[in-house]
Design a protein around this motif. Structure first.
Motif, PDB file in Angstrom:
ATOM      1  N   UNK A 107       1.844 -17.515  -3.652  1.00  0.00           N
ATOM      2  CA  UNK A 107       1.425 -18.831  -3.165  1.00  0.00           C
ATOM      3  C   UNK A 107       2.609 -19.799  -3.142  1.00  0.00           C
ATOM      4  N   UNK A 108       3.470 -19.691  -4.153  1.00  0.00           N
ATOM      5  CA  UNK A 108       4.607 -20.596  -4.251  1.00  0.00           C
ATOM      6  C   UNK A 108       5.778 -20.146  -3.386  1.00  0.00           C
ATOM      7  N   UNK A 109       6.127 -18.866  -3.464  1.00  0.00           N
ATOM      8  CA  UNK A 109       7.342 -18.368  -2.800  1.00  0.00           C
ATOM      9  C   UNK A 109       7.118 -18.007  -1.339  1.00  0.00           C
ATOM     10  N   UNK A 110       5.920 -17.543  -0.988  1.00  0.00           N
ATOM     11  CA  UNK A 110       5.579 -17.369   0.412  1.00  0.00           C
ATOM     12  C   UNK A 110       5.780 -16.031   1.098  1.00  0.00           C
ATOM     13  N   UNK A 111       6.184 -14.931   0.420  1.00  0.00           N
ATOM     14  CA  UNK A 111       6.322 -13.654   1.141  1.00  0.00           C
ATOM     15  C   UNK A 111       4.972 -12.973   1.347  1.00  0.00           C
ATOM     16  N   UNK A 112       4.084 -13.681   2.042  1.00  0.00           N
ATOM     17  CA  UNK A 112       2.708 -13.238   2.186  1.00  0.00           C
ATOM     18  C   UNK A 112       2.463 -12.591   3.546  1.00  0.00           C
ATOM     19  N   UNK A 113       1.314 -11.971   3.677  1.00  0.00           N
ATOM     20  CA  UNK A 113       0.962 -11.247   4.897  1.00  0.00           C
ATOM     21  C   UNK A 113       0.417 -12.209   5.943  1.00  0.00           C
ATOM     22  N   UNK A 114       0.827 -12.024   7.189  1.00  0.00           N
ATOM     23  CA  UNK A 114       0.297 -12.842   8.275  1.00  0.00           C
ATOM     24  C   UNK A 114      -1.111 -12.382   8.637  1.00  0.00           C
ATOM     25  N   UNK A 115      -1.883 -13.287   9.210  1.00  0.00           N
ATOM     26  CA  UNK A 115      -3.254 -12.965   9.603  1.00  0.00           C
ATOM     27  C   UNK A 115      -3.281 -11.853  10.656  1.00  0.00           C
ATOM     28  N   UNK A 116      -2.351 -11.911  11.605  1.00  0.00           N
ATOM     29  CA  UNK A 116      -2.348 -10.880  12.647  1.00  0.00           C
ATOM     30  C   UNK A 116      -2.071  -9.504  12.051  1.00  0.00           C
ATOM     31  N   UNK A 117      -1.067  -9.422  11.188  1.00  0.00           N
ATOM     32  CA  UNK A 117      -0.754  -8.132  10.573  1.00  0.00           C
ATOM     33  C   UNK A 117      -1.916  -7.632   9.726  1.00  0.00           C
ATOM     34  N   UNK A 118      -2.585  -8.547   9.023  1.00  0.00           N
ATOM     35  CA  UNK A 118      -3.750  -8.153   8.231  1.00  0.00           C
ATOM     36  C   UNK A 118      -4.854  -7.589   9.116  1.00  0.00           C
ATOM     37  N   UNK A 119      -5.048  -8.177  10.274  1.00  0.00           N
ATOM     38  CA  UNK A 119      -6.076  -7.703  11.208  1.00  0.00           C
ATOM     39  C   UNK A 119      -5.746  -6.293  11.704  1.00  0.00           C
ATOM     40  N   UNK A 120      -4.478  -6.052  12.008  1.00  0.00           N
ATOM     41  CA  UNK A 120      -4.063  -4.709  12.425  1.00  0.00           C
ATOM     42  C   UNK A 120      -4.271  -3.707  11.284  1.00  0.00           C
ATOM     43  N   UNK A 121      -3.910  -4.098  10.076  1.00  0.00           N
ATOM     44  CA  UNK A 121      -4.045  -3.202   8.927  1.00  0.00           C
ATOM     45  C   UNK A 121      -5.508  -2.924   8.589  1.00  0.00           C
ATOM     46  N   UNK A 122      -6.383  -3.900   8.805  1.00  0.00           N
ATOM     47  CA  UNK A 122      -7.816  -3.656   8.627  1.00  0.00           C
ATOM     48  C   UNK A 122      -8.280  -2.524   9.534  1.00  0.00           C
ATOM     49  N   UNK A 123      -7.819  -2.539  10.778  1.00  0.00           N
ATOM     50  CA  UNK A 123      -8.181  -1.481  11.713  1.00  0.00           C
ATOM     51  C   UNK A 123      -7.583  -0.144  11.277  1.00  0.00           C
ATOM     52  N   UNK A 124      -6.380  -0.191  10.692  1.00  0.00           N
ATOM     53  CA  UNK A 124      -5.777   1.029  10.182  1.00  0.00           C
ATOM     54  C   UNK A 124      -6.595   1.643   9.063  1.00  0.00           C
ATOM     55  N   UNK A 125      -7.125   0.810   8.178  1.00  0.00           N
ATOM     56  CA  UNK A 125      -7.933   1.329   7.066  1.00  0.00           C
ATOM     57  C   UNK A 125      -9.180   2.058   7.554  1.00  0.00           C
ATOM     58  N   UNK A 126      -9.731   1.635   8.680  1.00  0.00           N
ATOM     59  CA  UNK A 126     -10.965   2.243   9.174  1.00  0.00           C
ATOM     60  C   UNK A 126     -10.797   3.728   9.492  1.00  0.00           C
ATOM     61  N   UNK A 127      -9.608   4.115   9.914  1.00  0.00           N
ATOM     62  CA  UNK A 127      -9.382   5.521  10.283  1.00  0.00           C
ATOM     63  C   UNK A 127      -8.481   6.245   9.280  1.00  0.00           C
ATOM     64  N   UNK A 128      -8.158   5.590   8.161  1.00  0.00           N
ATOM     65  CA  UNK A 128      -7.202   6.158   7.217  1.00  0.00           C
ATOM     66  C   UNK A 128      -7.615   7.534   6.712  1.00  0.00           C
ATOM     67  N   UNK A 129      -8.858   7.686   6.275  1.00  0.00           N
ATOM     68  CA  UNK A 129      -9.303   8.960   5.730  1.00  0.00           C
ATOM     69  C   UNK A 129      -9.209  10.096   6.724  1.00  0.00           C
ATOM     70  N   UNK A 130      -9.641   9.843   7.956  1.00  0.00           N
ATOM     71  CA  UNK A 130      -9.577  10.877   8.994  1.00  0.00           C
ATOM     72  C   UNK A 130      -8.135  11.249   9.314  1.00  0.00           C
ATOM     73  N   UNK A 131      -7.275  10.222   9.423  1.00  0.00           N
ATOM     74  CA  UNK A 131      -5.874  10.497   9.746  1.00  0.00           C
ATOM     75  C   UNK A 131      -5.179  11.277   8.638  1.00  0.00           C
ATOM     76  N   UNK A 132      -5.448  10.915   7.378  1.00  0.00           N
ATOM     77  CA  UNK A 132      -4.772  11.591   6.277  1.00  0.00           C
ATOM     78  C   UNK A 132      -5.156  13.072   6.197  1.00  0.00           C
TER      79      UNK A 132
END
Length: 390
Positions: A237-262
Motif C-alpha cells: 500500500x505504501x511502496x506501490x509495486x502492486x498489480x494493475x486491474x487489467x493484469x489481474x483480470x487477465x490472470x483471473x481468466x488464466x486461473x479458470x483453465x489452470x488445472x486443465x492446462x497443467x
C-alpha cells in the motif's frame, strides 16, 4: 449453503472470488479506474482508516485485483493472498515486511538467479545476511540456521534442475529455529502443489508463468494467513509495486483453465523427458516425473503432477547447447516459462547468467544444460523439432 472449503479445485478456479456489480455481469468485471468515489467525508475517513470496508484507490484496493487474490487464496487453501506487479516484487514485498537489518535468511542454493541477486545485492545493503543450503540436504538447512534467522526460502521444484525440497521437513527445521518458511510455487502452481498443507507459512507466485499461461502479462502474489499477509499488504500500500486491474483480470481468466492446462503440460513434459533419456547426445535429464529423478518418490507424495518444465545436459557442453537452441524451428527461444508455447533456453547464460561461475557450479548448472518449458503443442511435433535440432 455451499461451503467454499468443500469445493473441488476445478470449481474454485472458476467460481471463487467472483464479484458482481449492480449490472449482474456473468464474466469477471474489469474495473479500470484510479480511484473510487465515496458518499461523504465521514465515509472517506472510515475507509482510509480501515474501519469501513470498501475501495479507495487502485494502488491498494481494486475489485478486480481483490477477485484475483480471493480466487488464488482459495486454490492455495489459504486465508488470504495479496497481489503484486511481478513475482520478484512479491519476494521483495515479503522480505520488506518480515525482515529488518540484522536478520538472516537461509535459502536454497538452487534459487532463481534474480532472487539470489535480490538477497545478496539489495537486502545485503540494508544489513540482511543470507546463507545457502543445498536444496535436498536437510542437515545443511539445519546447520545454516543462526540465532538471528527469520526466514527460510526455497523454490520447489527449483529452476532449472527441478530438485524437490521436502517442504514438511524444512518447515519443521525453520519453525524450531523460530523462522518462517516461504516457498516459491512457480513451477507447480496451486494446481499441482499446495505448500501450506505441508507446513509452509507463505507461498510466493510469479503469476506471469503458469497462472497466466499464455505469456500475456506480468503478475505476482504472496499467499498465507491473515496475520502474515497484513504487513505485506501494508508495505505494498505504501511502496506501490502492486498489480494493475487489467493484469489481474487477465490472470483471473488464466486461473479458470489452470488445472486443465497443467494436466496437459505434465503429460507432454513426461513424454518428452522419457524420449530425451533415450537420446545419445543427452547425458542426463532432470524431470521429477522420471523414475530416475533422485526425488521421484518425494515428488509423487508432495505434488499431484510433475510439472511442465524439464532440463537436460548435452555431452557437447555449451557449443552443443547453443547449436541445438539455434537449430530448433518450433520452440521459442526465450527465458520465460509456463506458456502454452514451448520455450527453450540456456540457463547458464540467461536466467542464471548473473551468477559467478562458481555459484553456478555449486548450484549444478552446467554449460551444457538446456531448459525446456513444455507447452501444449502436439508432443510428436516437439520431438520432431528436437530431432531436427540434434
Amino acid at each position: 449453503m455451499l461451503n467454499l472449503n468443500e469445493l473441488h479445485p476445478e470449481t474454485l478456479a472458476v467460481r471463487a472470488g467472483t464479484m458482481r456489480s449492480e449490472f449482474g455481469e456473468h464474466s469477471d468485471a474489469l474495473y479500470l479506474t484510479s480511484s473510487f468515489v465515496v458518499g461523504s467525508a465521514e465515509e472517506a475517513a472510515l475507509k482510509f482508516t480501515g474501519q469501513m470496508p470498501g475501495y479507495i484507490y487502485s494502488r491498494f484496493t481494486n475489485p478486480t485485483v481483490a477477485a484475483f487474490e480471493q480466487r488464488l487464496a482459495a486454490l492455495e487453501c489459504a486465508e488470504r493472498a495479496v497481489a503484486t506487479a511481478s513475482g520478484m516484487s512479491a519476494i521483495l514485498a515479503l522480505c520488506m515486511a518480515h525482515l529488518k537489518s540484522g536478520d538472516h535468511i537461509v535459502a536454497s542454493s538452487g534459487l532463481f538467479g534474480a532472487t539470489i541477486q535480490l538477497f545478496n545485492t539489495y537486502l545485503g545493503k540494508f544489513g540482511v545476511t543470507v546463507s545457502y543450503a543445498a536444496q535436498t540436504d536437510l542437515s545443511a538447512w539445519e546447520a545454516a540456521a543462526q540465532t538471528n534467522t527469520k526466514l527460510f526460502f526455497l523454490e520447489t521444484p527449483n529452476n532449472p534442475l527441478t530438485e524437490i525440497a521436502d517442504i514438511a521437513a524444512i518447515a519443521e527445521i525453520a519453525h524450531r529455529h523460530g523462522a518462517l518458511l516461504a516457498v516459491d510455487n512457480c513451477f507447480c502452481s496451486p494446481a499441482l502443489q499446495q505448500p501450506l498443507k505441508w507446513g509452509a507459512d507463505l507461498v510466493v507466485h510469479s503469476a506471469t508463468k503458469f497462472i497466466d499461461g499464455q505469456g500475456r502479462v506480468l503478475g505476482g502474489a504472496v499467499v498465507g494467513s491473515h496475520a502474515l499477509i497484513e504487513p505485506i499488504y501494508l508495505f505494498l500500500r505504501t511502496a506501490g509495486p502492486t498489480l494493475s486491474a487489467f493484469n489481474a483480470w487477465v490472470l483471473l481468466k488464466g486461473l479458470e483453465t489452470l488445472g486443465l492446462r497443467m494436466k496437459a503440460h505434465c503429460e507432454n513434459a513426461l513424454k518428452l523427458a522419457q524420449w530425451l533419456e533415450t537420446q545419445p547426445q543427452v547425458s542426463r535429464v532432470y524431470y521429477p516425473g522420471l523414475v530416475s529423478h533422485p526425488q521421484y518418490a518425494l515428488a509423487q507424495r508432495q505434488q499431484t503432477g510433475a510439472g511442465g518444465v524439464l532440463s537436460f545436459e548435452l555431452k557437447g557442453g555449451k557449443a552443443a547447447a547453443w547449436a541445438l537452441i539455434d537449430a530448433v524451428q518450433l520452440m521459442s527461444r526465450t527465458a520465460n516459462l509456463g506458456d502454452t508455447r514451448t520455450t527453450i533456453t540456456h540457463p547458464a547464460t540467461t536466467s542464471h547468467g548473473r551468477l559467478t561461475p562458481e555459484a553456478r557450479a555449486a548450484a549444478g548448472i552446467s554449460d551444457g544444460m538446456v531448459r525446456i518449458s513444455v507447452g501444449l503443442e502436439h508432443i510428436d511435433d516437439l520431438i520432431k523439432d528436437l530431432v531436427s535440432g540434434f
